[in-house]
Design a protein around this motif. Sequence first.
Motif, PDB file in Angstrom:
ATOM      1  N   GLU A 282       0.794  -1.212   0.000  1.00 48.95           N
ATOM      2  CA  GLU A 282       0.000   0.000   0.000  1.00 48.95           C
ATOM      3  C   GLU A 282       0.836   1.276   0.000  1.00 48.95           C
ATOM      4  O   GLU A 282       0.306   2.357  -0.195  1.00 48.95           O
ATOM      5  N   ASN A 283       2.134   1.166   0.238  1.00 48.34           N
ATOM      6  CA  ASN A 283       2.953   2.373   0.259  1.00 48.34           C
ATOM      7  C   ASN A 283       3.553   2.695  -1.096  1.00 48.34           C
ATOM      8  O   ASN A 283       4.350   3.594  -1.235  1.00 48.34           O
ATOM      9  N   LYS A 284       3.145   1.963  -2.133  1.00 43.93           N
ATOM     10  CA  LYS A 284       3.628   2.240  -3.487  1.00 43.93           C
ATOM     11  C   LYS A 284       2.742   3.284  -4.150  1.00 43.93           C
ATOM     12  O   LYS A 284       1.562   3.394  -3.847  1.00 43.93           O
ATOM     13  N   PRO A 285       3.303   4.053  -5.090  1.00 43.52           N
ATOM     14  CA  PRO A 285       2.479   5.050  -5.778  1.00 43.52           C
ATOM     15  C   PRO A 285       1.374   4.391  -6.593  1.00 43.52           C
ATOM     16  O   PRO A 285       1.563   3.344  -7.199  1.00 43.52           O
ATOM     17  N   GLU A 286       0.212   5.018  -6.595  1.00 42.96           N
ATOM     18  CA  GLU A 286      -0.944   4.497  -7.314  1.00 42.96           C
ATOM     19  C   GLU A 286      -0.649   4.317  -8.795  1.00 42.96           C
ATOM     20  O   GLU A 286      -1.201   3.418  -9.443  1.00 42.96           O
ATOM     21  N   SER A 287       0.216   5.154  -9.343  1.00 40.86           N
ATOM     22  CA  SER A 287       0.546   5.059 -10.765  1.00 40.86           C
ATOM     23  C   SER A 287       1.109   3.686 -11.123  1.00 40.86           C
ATOM     24  O   SER A 287       0.955   3.218 -12.252  1.00 40.86           O
ATOM     25  N   LEU A 288       1.769   3.048 -10.171  1.00 41.03           N
ATOM     26  CA  LEU A 288       2.381   1.755 -10.440  1.00 41.03           C
ATOM     27  C   LEU A 288       1.325   0.724 -10.807  1.00 41.03           C
ATOM     28  O   LEU A 288       1.502  -0.063 -11.738  1.00 41.03           O
ATOM     29  N   TYR A 289       0.208   0.730 -10.096  1.00 40.30           N
ATOM     30  CA  TYR A 289      -0.849  -0.233 -10.371  1.00 40.30           C
ATOM     31  C   TYR A 289      -1.517   0.088 -11.699  1.00 40.30           C
ATOM     32  O   TYR A 289      -1.798  -0.797 -12.502  1.00 40.30           O
ATOM     33  N   PHE A 290      -1.778   1.358 -11.913  1.00 43.98           N
ATOM     34  CA  PHE A 290      -2.421   1.765 -13.161  1.00 43.98           C
ATOM     35  C   PHE A 290      -1.528   1.420 -14.347  1.00 43.98           C
ATOM     36  O   PHE A 290      -2.003   0.934 -15.375  1.00 43.98           O
ATOM     37  N   LEU A 291      -0.234   1.673 -14.212  1.00 46.97           N
ATOM     38  CA  LEU A 291       0.690   1.415 -15.312  1.00 46.97           C
ATOM     39  C   LEU A 291       0.755  -0.077 -15.629  1.00 46.97           C
ATOM     40  O   LEU A 291       0.825  -0.474 -16.796  1.00 46.97           O
ATOM     41  N   SER A 292       0.715  -0.936 -14.598  1.00 47.78           N
ATOM     42  CA  SER A 292       0.697  -2.380 -14.828  1.00 47.78           C
ATOM     43  C   SER A 292      -0.523  -2.769 -15.645  1.00 47.78           C
ATOM     44  O   SER A 292      -0.443  -3.544 -16.612  1.00 47.78           O
TER      45      SER A 292
END
Length: 410
Positions: A282-292
């Motif tokens: 949960e401490n990762k930037p939201e963009s990381l999930y969207f980019l995946s």
Amino acid sequence: MNSYLARQPVLNRDKDTIGYELLFRDGPRNSFPEIGDEQATHRLLTDNFLSSGNNDVTSGKKAFINFPHSSLLNRIPLLFPKKSFIIEILETCKPDDELLDAVSELHRAGYTLALDDFTPTPEWNRFIPYVHIIKFDLRATPLAKASFFIRRHKEKGSRLIFLAEKVETHDEFTAAYEAGFDLFQGYFFSRPEIVRKKALKPSALTTLRLYREISCSEVDFSKVEQIIATDVTLSYKLLHHVNNMTYTRAKPISSFKQALVYLGEEKLRRFVTFVATSHAVENKPESLYFLSLQRARFCEQLSQQLQSRLDSNQAFLTGLFSLLDSILEQPIEALIDQLPLDKPVQHALISRKGHLGGLLRLAIAYDQADWKAIKRLCRALTIEESVVAETYLDSLKWATVFEQTLPSKP
């Protein structure tokens, strides 16, 4: 004429994505497409802001748009609502009296302005009272010099916001953070922050177990149900998500098995991709999930456009797992050993080899607006650049719509 663009996320000090810079070109000498700065900016504005009034490709967040000298002198931003985007004054602009008049007028009209790739020089001093954001390119300006400039203005009580560009590693993010920057732009989150091997947290193990199941050619719903049932938060998210999708049903879905059967294999893969991953770290930037998610869709759709059609599921998994090392903070080689992936997917993820590796390199090149690499890869894959551009935009819109149907992070 087609509209070509890429985007780069802008993050705050908490690593939350607050906006995206939209990139139409790769510097003054465009190679993809071959048009000038002014035309590129005008085309980007026309295609993304003029007709719709809002911009799908920024997922509802702020857009940062580059404006060349002539566009500013002609007051082009005044054609759009002041909340549409942040005006970036390109470093190639001449700091003359005409530009100062335009900038001060835009400031009075309520627009947000930024100085792009800023280098402190006397001729730009008179512009500073009219801008809100100053961007330093960490590849062009030494961090110590930028830090001195930031400290001097903050000590005077300035409300300027400082943005660090081209932050490529976690160490660079930490250094820029300590130097006083407020915003950050770059791909430091797209690679592992910790490369040494360490034990996975229970939530990350749950995610990896789910990934293992959805990587199989046929998903075993019973196994997926058993995994999800062991995690209360994940269980809640699944039922909440499915019932949001089926709110018109007379009787709500109340069991995991019902929910999984309703989703089916494709939607289940998407659910695991976004929700389980964000739940795990949960401490990762939201963009990381969207980019995946966006890369997975991009590779999947583009695989069907190639002359030698690839397995679309393999292409989807290639894009999906392209950031797995960053998400779970493990070397990709160690993670691949724990997933039943076909050899072409493994080769693509580890060494970027094969047609799947070419698709992944193309996705990464587009993320970074590397038009020369895009042109070279399109030739190698024998695919039209216009098809790639359309697929990229479609994948952004698809990922945005899908993200909006999912429950928010806890």
